[in-house]
Structure formats: structure tokens, C-alpha cells
Write an enzyme that holds these catalytic residues in place. Structure first.
Site, mmCIF file in Angstrom:
data_model
loop_
_atom_site.group_PDB
_atom_site.id
_atom_site.type_symbol
_atom_site.label_atom_id
_atom_site.label_comp_id
_atom_site.label_asym_id
_atom_site.label_seq_id
_atom_site.Cartn_x
_atom_site.Cartn_y
_atom_site.Cartn_z
ATOM 1 N N SER A 91 0.830 -1.198 0.000
ATOM 2 C CA SER A 91 0.000 0.000 0.000
ATOM 3 C C SER A 91 0.876 1.263 0.000
ATOM 4 C CB SER A 91 -0.978 -0.043 1.181
ATOM 5 O OG SER A 91 -1.972 0.937 1.043
ATOM 6 N N HIS A 148 -4.884 -1.359 -4.029
ATOM 7 C CA HIS A 148 -6.235 -1.747 -3.594
ATOM 8 C C HIS A 148 -7.258 -1.490 -4.701
ATOM 9 C CE1 HIS A 148 -4.224 -2.084 0.183
ATOM 10 N NE2 HIS A 148 -4.098 -0.790 0.358
#
Length: 243
Positions: free
Chosen positions: A134, A170
Site C-alpha cells: 500500500s 487496492h
């Protein structure tokens, strides 16, 4: 022994659930450690949780899992001051640097404040494998999308730029990520780049994408370009499934 070429494995994954710990390393992170090519000794893995303010629970979980993996663990914390006297020497003698997720804006600000932007470039060029999830994926790129500033996603355009591409994370699990990433590339806010569904990583040698890797079935990776008519063009990439 350093990796054969500057290596980054940027992911939307790399951790998995565990009955004994909050999380443990997943196949993507294990693969990053394998890429370092250590033989005859424990891989030296340094963990950074800057993006969550050096949360002690996250760091402790890393140590618990790293011991089980057979790694030689260390961590670099920046709050309230660096926990290591010579940060450059420490990072340059690691095999792998693993960056946890959280606030990519906060991470980049703290890293630059402490001169880590230049140190990471040197470590990367010296063959230290860089990986992360991330925020720990976006940071190596030119920029991406982030919730660092609030619940509404916004662009971030001041990544370290080791990789000249943009990065979308994501991509399948947060509904706003895909359309914003495409729009930012279409309007020129971000350069063309690559995006990953949860459980997928992008393996770069130097600045070139070598392959996309997945630790989850059906998860994908994508290239997003700016088309000649000023719209985003998304192309699905081949993904190799890790066992």
C-alpha cells in the site's frame, strides 16, 4: 549478497491472517526475501512502520513473525527520534527493506526530513531489495492515490520516484481507487502506471516491470496509459500465481 539488479516488489498484499499473530508475511513478502539471494545465512530484513507512526504493536508483530520465518530482523523507527545511530550504514547492509502500509503522505514527509529519500536510492542501486504494501508500494513510484488526507481519495504526486510510473493500490477493494487513478492519468496529473488488486505485486528490475505476481486467486494487475484522445486506457497484465 545483493540482488543482481536494483529490485522493487511493490504490492497490495504481502501479509496474511494468522491464528497466533495479528498477521504474518504472505507469499509476496517471502518472494521479496527470496529475491535477495541470501545463502548460508539468515536474510537481514529491516522493517519500517513509519506510515503508522512506528506503532509498537505493528513492529512487535513483525519481530514475532520474522523469527518464525528464520530471518534476521531489525526495524527503523523515526519517532520520537531514529532508533539507529547510522541509518545509512544499517540500510545498506540489509538484504531487504519491508515498508508497512498507512499514510504515504506522512511516510514521505518523515523520510525526507531524515534524508531517507537519498539513502533509499543508494540502497536500491546497491541491490537491497525494496518491498512494501500500500503506502509501502506507492512510495517508490512517482505517485498514486491516497486517503492520507482524509476519507476522500486524493492524488499524491511527490513519491520518491525511483520508479517513474504511477501506482494504484487496492484497485479491487476500494471502489474509488480505480476511477480516480484512471482520471488522474487521463488528465496528466499522474504519469502512466500500474495498478494492483489486493494480493498482487509488481516486480521491477531497475525501472522496468518484469512481471506481476499474485498470492490470491483471480486478483489482477493492470497498466493504465493516457490515450491519444485524452482518456485512460487500461490493459490487464499477465499475472503469475505464487504457490
Amino acid at each position: 549478497m545483493p540482488a543482481d539488479a536494483p529490485t522493487i516488489l511493490a504490492t497490495s498484499g504481502g501479509i496474511r491472517a494468522s491464528p497466533r499473530l495479528p498477521w504474518v508475511p504472505g507469499p509476496l513478502t517471502r518472494h521479496a526475501v527470496e529475491l535477495a539471494g541470501t545463502t548460508g545465512r539468515a536474510p537481514r530484513v529491516c522493517f519500517l512502520a513509519t506510515a503508522v507512526g512506528d506503532d509498537a504493536r505493528v513492529i512487535n508483530t513483525f519481530y514475532g513473525s520474522a523469527v518464525n520465518e528464520g530471518w534476521q530482523p531489525s526495524h527503523l523507527a523515526l519517532f520520537p527520534m531514529p532508533n539507529i545511530e547510522d541509518v545509512r550504514e544499517h540500510l545498506l547492509t540489509r538484504d531487504v527493506v519491508w515498508v508497512f502500509g498507512g499514510s504515504v503522505a506522512g511516510l514521505l514527509a518523515m523520510w525526507r526530513l531524515h534524508g531517507l529519500d537519498e539513502i533509499f536510492r543508494e540502497a536500491w542501486q546497491a541491490g537491497v531489495v525494496l518491498t512494501g504494501v500500500s503506502a509501502g508500494s506507492i512510495c517508490w513510484h512517482a505517485g498514486g492515490t491516497t486517503d492520507s488526507f482524509g476519507p476522500d481519495l486524493r492524488p499524491i504526486t511527490d513519491g520518491l520516484g525511483l520508479l517513474p510510473h504511477s501506482n494504484g493500490v487496492h484497485y479491487d477493494s476500494e471502489p474509488g481507487r480505480r476511477p480516480l487513478f484512471q482520471r488522474l492519468i487521463a488528465d496528466g496529473t499522474l504519469p502512466p502506471g500500474f495498478a494492483t488488486d489486493d494480493g498482487v505485486g509488481l516486480l521491477y528490475r531497475d525501472t522496468e516491470l518484469v512481471e506481476a505476481l499474485a498470492e490470491k486467486r483471480e486478483a489482477g494487475a493492470y497498466r493504465v496509459d493516457r490515450g491519444p484522445d485524452g482518456t485512460a486506457v487500461e490493459t490487464a497484465l499477465d499475472v503469475r500465481r505464487l504457490s
